[in-house]
Design a protein around this motif. Structure first.
Motif, short mmCIF file in Angstrom:
data_model
loop_
_atom_site.label_atom_id
_atom_site.label_comp_id
_atom_site.label_asym_id
_atom_site.label_seq_id
_atom_site.Cartn_x
_atom_site.Cartn_y
_atom_site.Cartn_z
N GLN A 198 0.84 -1.20 0.00
CA GLN A 198 0.00 0.00 0.00
C GLN A 198 0.87 1.25 0.00
O GLN A 198 1.87 1.29 0.74
CB GLN A 198 -0.91 0.01 1.23
N PRO A 199 0.52 2.27 -0.79
CA PRO A 199 -0.57 2.36 -1.76
C PRO A 199 -0.23 1.58 -3.02
O PRO A 199 0.87 1.05 -3.17
CB PRO A 199 -0.66 3.86 -2.05
N VAL A 220 -5.15 4.53 -2.28
CA VAL A 220 -4.51 4.84 -1.00
C VAL A 220 -5.29 4.23 0.16
O VAL A 220 -6.48 3.93 0.03
CB VAL A 220 -4.37 6.37 -0.82
N TYR A 221 -4.61 4.09 1.32
CA TYR A 221 -5.19 3.34 2.43
C TYR A 221 -5.05 4.02 3.78
O TYR A 221 -5.80 3.72 4.70
CB TYR A 221 -4.53 1.95 2.50
N THR A 222 -4.09 4.93 3.93
CA THR A 222 -3.89 5.58 5.22
C THR A 222 -4.27 7.05 5.14
O THR A 222 -4.43 7.62 4.04
CB THR A 222 -2.41 5.48 5.64
N GLU A 223 -4.42 7.66 6.30
CA GLU A 223 -4.77 9.09 6.34
C GLU A 223 -3.72 9.94 5.65
O GLU A 223 -4.03 10.89 4.92
CB GLU A 223 -4.94 9.52 7.81
N ARG A 224 -2.45 9.61 5.86
CA ARG A 224 -1.36 10.35 5.23
C ARG A 224 -1.40 10.20 3.71
O ARG A 224 -1.23 11.17 2.96
CB ARG A 224 -0.02 9.83 5.78
N GLN A 225 -1.62 8.98 3.23
CA GLN A 225 -1.72 8.76 1.79
C GLN A 225 -2.92 9.51 1.21
O GLN A 225 -2.83 10.11 0.13
CB GLN A 225 -1.84 7.26 1.50
N GLN A 226 -4.02 9.52 1.93
CA GLN A 226 -5.22 10.22 1.46
C GLN A 226 -4.98 11.73 1.37
O GLN A 226 -5.46 12.40 0.45
CB GLN A 226 -6.40 9.94 2.39
N GLU A 312 8.96 6.70 0.95
CA GLU A 312 7.63 6.52 1.56
C GLU A 312 6.64 5.97 0.55
O GLU A 312 6.32 4.79 0.53
CB GLU A 312 7.12 7.85 2.12
N SER A 338 -12.15 2.80 -4.97
CA SER A 338 -12.18 2.28 -3.60
C SER A 338 -13.40 1.38 -3.41
O SER A 338 -14.24 1.27 -4.30
CB SER A 338 -12.20 3.41 -2.59
#
Length: 338
Positions: A198-199, A220-226, A312, A338
């Motif tokens: 991920q991502p 994307v899967y995490t808050e940071r990626q979003q 990252e 998604s």
């Protein structure tokens, strides 16, 4: 294709050239309908001619709208041109140096972008083929069921290419990119033999009747990626809204780049905002900082901003737009998968 030849003949007359030499396969195809599988010399003049290799003669005769004769020798071509009174000619900028040096002693030569300028503006038929290539590519992507896929990056890339061909593509329009996790920070990552992380970033396209498509989606899967995805999506959407006739390509690039810079990631957007496509996956003009080409109706250009955080992950979102009154997205694949 007759009109393509006529337009180039007009350019030649304006600049006082007697002929225009093409060897790039897609340029020969654009002019004649025949794409060489071996070498070919296409010479645009009042009575255009293609010198094709023996192995290509059947293919050329079946597809070319321009007269084709079998290549015998380089000296024979030179002698033919001299007998026709040709003393100067234009060449495409991509002509191999090894070919150029064989002509330069017998003709006055200069490099001209006549063919590039022609190919900037797509006909309705060309745009339809790009639309079909896009439909095939997007349908195939949706058949992958990415979010539940436990295969490796390489296997997913293979499956996507297979699906595109099954759905009517001639082939993939470039080496399909399936990358995930930290490797997604590499804009041109090569699929690895590892299970999807991920991502997930996928950049892919199909070829239909010679014409390319190009899309990228990042899941994307995490808050940071979003957070990064949202920034890229904003840049993507606003650049598309900005694209219209009579403004410069660099102005569209600036719209996307300014948004990403305002969020503090300007130095992480490390490529241009987009490129034209057609018979080749990369054509001119492009949405870049240095391209001052004025946008015209009929241009087909990608919009693909990205942010790449080394070590990252990376996010890129890409669609292709056709310019009419404004930029219209080709295809209907949602940005958010998604």
């Amino acid at each position: 294709m007759e009109s393509h030849v006529d337009n180039i003949l007009n350019d030649l007359k304006k600049d006082d050239f007697q002929a225009y030499l093409l060897t790039q396969f897609t340029n020969v195809e654009y002019i004649s309908g025949y794409r060489p599988t071996s070498f070919a010399f296409c010479i645009i003049k009042d009575d255009p001619i293609i010198y094709a290799s023996k192995m290509d003669m059947e293919l050329a005769n079946n597809n070319s709208s321009i007269e084709v004769i079998e290549y015998e020798s380089f000296d024979a071509i030179v002698e033919d041109l001299k007998c026709q009174g040709i003393r100067n000619m234009a060449i495409e900028p991509t002509l191999p140096f090894s070919t150029y040096v064989r002509f330069r002693d017998d003709f006055k030569i200069d490099s001209k972008t006549y063919i590039d300028k022609q190919r900037m503006i797509k006909t309705s038929d060309e745009i339809e083929k790009i639309q079909m290539a896009t439909e095939i590519a997007q349908k195939s992507f949706l058949q992958l069921d990415i979010l539940n896929n436990q295969n490796t990056e390489k296997e997913v890339a293979f499956d996507l290419v297979r699906l595109m061909i099954e759905n009517g593509a001639d082939k993939e329009s470039f080496d399909t990119i399936v990358t995930s996790g930290a490797n997604s920070s590499l804009p041109h990552a090569i699929p690895d033999a590892k299970t999807l992380d991920q991502p997930i970033l996928i950049d892919w396209g199909a070829v239909f009747e010679g014409y390319c498509s190009d899309n990228t989606r990042t899941m994307v899967y995490t808050e940071r990626q979003q957070e990064i995805w949202d920034i890229v999506a904003e840049a993507h959407d606003k650049a598309i809204k900005a694209a219209r006739p009579d403004i410069k390509c660099c102005e569209v690039d600036k719209v996307a780049r300014d948004i990403i810079t305002e969020y503090g990631y300007g130095d992480k957007f490390i490529h241009s905002t987009g490129h034209s496509l057609g018979l080749d996956i990369h054509e001119t003009p492009g949405f870049s900082t240095r391209d001052e080409t004025v946008i015209e109706r009929g241009m087909v250009i990608t919009v693909e901003p990205g942010i790449y955080l080394e070590g990252e992950f990376g996010v890129r979102l890409e669609d292709t737009i056709a310019i009419s009154k404004r930029g219209k997205v080709i295809g209907d694949l949602p940005l958010d998968i998604s």
